[in-house]
Design a protein around this motif. Structure first.
Motif, PDB file in Angstrom:
ATOM      1  N   ILE A   1     -17.925  -2.504 -10.127  1.00  0.00           N
ATOM      2  CA  ILE A   1     -17.344  -3.847  -9.999  1.00  0.00           C
ATOM      3  C   ILE A   1     -15.961  -3.897 -10.624  1.00  0.00           C
ATOM      4  O   ILE A   1     -15.023  -4.462 -10.051  1.00  0.00           O
ATOM      5  CB  ILE A   1     -18.294  -4.890 -10.613  1.00  0.00           C
ATOM      6  N   LEU A   2     -15.790  -3.315 -11.808  1.00  0.00           N
ATOM      7  CA  LEU A   2     -14.482  -3.343 -12.461  1.00  0.00           C
ATOM      8  C   LEU A   2     -13.447  -2.552 -11.671  1.00  0.00           C
ATOM      9  O   LEU A   2     -12.298  -2.979 -11.538  1.00  0.00           O
ATOM     10  CB  LEU A   2     -14.588  -2.809 -13.891  1.00  0.00           C
ATOM     11  N   ASN A   3     -13.827  -1.416 -11.114  1.00  0.00           N
ATOM     12  CA  ASN A   3     -12.881  -0.629 -10.320  1.00  0.00           C
ATOM     13  C   ASN A   3     -12.495  -1.345  -9.033  1.00  0.00           C
ATOM     14  O   ASN A   3     -11.326  -1.320  -8.631  1.00  0.00           O
ATOM     15  CB  ASN A   3     -13.455   0.751  -9.999  1.00  0.00           C
ATOM     16  N   SER A   4     -13.453  -2.003  -8.381  1.00  0.00           N
ATOM     17  CA  SER A   4     -13.106  -2.733  -7.166  1.00  0.00           C
ATOM     18  C   SER A   4     -12.215  -3.934  -7.490  1.00  0.00           C
ATOM     19  O   SER A   4     -11.315  -4.257  -6.728  1.00  0.00           O
ATOM     20  CB  SER A   4     -14.358  -3.178  -6.423  1.00  0.00           C
ATOM     21  N   HIS A   5     -12.443  -4.562  -8.630  1.00  0.00           N
ATOM     22  CA  HIS A   5     -11.603  -5.686  -9.047  1.00  0.00           C
ATOM     23  C   HIS A   5     -10.180  -5.223  -9.308  1.00  0.00           C
ATOM     24  O   HIS A   5      -9.212  -5.856  -8.877  1.00  0.00           O
ATOM     25  CB  HIS A   5     -12.196  -6.343 -10.290  1.00  0.00           C
ATOM     26  N   LEU A   6     -10.027  -4.108 -10.007  1.00  0.00           N
ATOM     27  CA  LEU A   6      -8.690  -3.588 -10.290  1.00  0.00           C
ATOM     28  C   LEU A   6      -7.990  -3.130  -9.010  1.00  0.00           C
ATOM     29  O   LEU A   6      -6.789  -3.307  -8.858  1.00  0.00           O
ATOM     30  CB  LEU A   6      -8.754  -2.451 -11.296  1.00  0.00           C
ATOM     31  N   GLU A   7      -8.741  -2.551  -8.091  1.00  0.00           N
ATOM     32  CA  GLU A   7      -8.154  -2.112  -6.827  1.00  0.00           C
ATOM     33  C   GLU A   7      -7.615  -3.299  -6.039  1.00  0.00           C
ATOM     34  O   GLU A   7      -6.496  -3.258  -5.521  1.00  0.00           O
ATOM     35  CB  GLU A   7      -9.211  -1.370  -6.020  1.00  0.00           C
ATOM     36  N   LYS A   8      -8.382  -4.379  -5.986  1.00  0.00           N
ATOM     37  CA  LYS A   8      -7.921  -5.580  -5.297  1.00  0.00           C
ATOM     38  C   LYS A   8      -6.713  -6.180  -6.002  1.00  0.00           C
ATOM     39  O   LYS A   8      -5.783  -6.656  -5.353  1.00  0.00           O
ATOM     40  CB  LYS A   8      -9.040  -6.610  -5.231  1.00  0.00           C
ATOM     41  N   HIS A   9      -6.721  -6.149  -7.316  1.00  0.00           N
ATOM     42  CA  HIS A   9      -5.611  -6.702  -8.100  1.00  0.00           C
ATOM     43  C   HIS A   9      -4.314  -5.933  -7.813  1.00  0.00           C
ATOM     44  O   HIS A   9      -3.267  -6.524  -7.602  1.00  0.00           O
ATOM     45  CB  HIS A   9      -5.950  -6.660  -9.590  1.00  0.00           C
ATOM     46  N   TYR A  10      -4.386  -4.605  -7.797  1.00  0.00           N
ATOM     47  CA  TYR A  10      -3.180  -3.801  -7.563  1.00  0.00           C
ATOM     48  C   TYR A  10      -2.714  -3.877  -6.121  1.00  0.00           C
ATOM     49  O   TYR A  10      -1.521  -3.797  -5.850  1.00  0.00           O
ATOM     50  CB  TYR A  10      -3.399  -2.359  -8.003  1.00  0.00           C
ATOM     51  N   LYS A  11      -3.640  -4.026  -5.168  1.00  0.00           N
ATOM     52  CA  LYS A  11      -3.224  -4.205  -3.773  1.00  0.00           C
ATOM     53  C   LYS A  11      -2.485  -5.514  -3.602  1.00  0.00           C
ATOM     54  O   LYS A  11      -1.492  -5.587  -2.883  1.00  0.00           O
ATOM     55  CB  LYS A  11      -4.430  -4.155  -2.853  1.00  0.00           C
ATOM     56  N   LYS A  12      -2.977  -6.553  -4.250  1.00  0.00           N
ATOM     57  CA  LYS A  12      -2.325  -7.857  -4.165  1.00  0.00           C
ATOM     58  C   LYS A  12      -0.963  -7.825  -4.860  1.00  0.00           C
ATOM     59  O   LYS A  12      -0.008  -8.422  -4.393  1.00  0.00           O
ATOM     60  CB  LYS A  12      -3.196  -8.929  -4.827  1.00  0.00           C
ATOM     61  N   LYS A  13      -0.850  -7.076  -5.941  1.00  0.00           N
ATOM     62  CA  LYS A  13       0.383  -7.004  -6.719  1.00  0.00           C
ATOM     63  C   LYS A  13       1.489  -6.258  -5.963  1.00  0.00           C
ATOM     64  O   LYS A  13       2.662  -6.561  -6.122  1.00  0.00           O
ATOM     65  CB  LYS A  13       0.102  -6.309  -8.043  1.00  0.00           C
ATOM     66  N   THR A  14       1.152  -5.283  -5.121  1.00  0.00           N
ATOM     67  CA  THR A  14       2.139  -4.507  -4.403  1.00  0.00           C
ATOM     68  C   THR A  14       2.678  -5.213  -3.162  1.00  0.00           C
ATOM     69  O   THR A  14       3.653  -4.762  -2.578  1.00  0.00           O
ATOM     70  CB  THR A  14       1.565  -3.139  -3.990  1.00  0.00           C
ATOM     71  N   ARG A  15       2.072  -6.292  -2.767  1.00  0.00           N
ATOM     72  CA  ARG A  15       2.534  -7.018  -1.570  1.00  0.00           C
ATOM     73  C   ARG A  15       3.791  -7.771  -1.844  1.00  0.00           C
ATOM     74  O   ARG A  15       4.245  -8.177  -2.774  1.00  0.00           O
ATOM     75  CB  ARG A  15       1.484  -7.996  -1.084  1.00  0.00           C
TER      76      ARG A  15
END
Length: 70
Positions: free
Chosen positions: A56-70
């Motif tokens: 769960i924590l890794n998927s949360h961080l992955e979504k966070h970084y994908k959103k941040k790079t947009r």
């Protein structure tokens, strides 16, 4: 969907608790108490807590970084 900060903290606490159980169980199993069934049970509980928390924590961080790079 964004994970609320309180849920993130909760999953981090679950990860810490599971890690402590795993470390304690492995440490004592490698000591003289090789026949203790409770330590094996705590080891299994630790893995049951750690695996979903890491996922769960890794998927949360992955979504966070994908959103941040947009």
């Amino acid at each position: 969907m964004r994970m609320h900060e309180s849920w993130h903290v909760l999953w981090e606490l679950v990860l810490i608790l599971g890690s402590v159980l795993i470390f304690r169980s492995v440490w004592l199993l490698l000591d003289i108490n090789l026949g203790n069934r409770a330590l094996g049970f705590l080891l299994v509980i630790g893995f049951v807590l750690v695996i979903p928390a890491l996922y769960i924590l890794n998927s949360h961080l992955e979504k966070h970084y994908k959103k941040k790079t947009r």
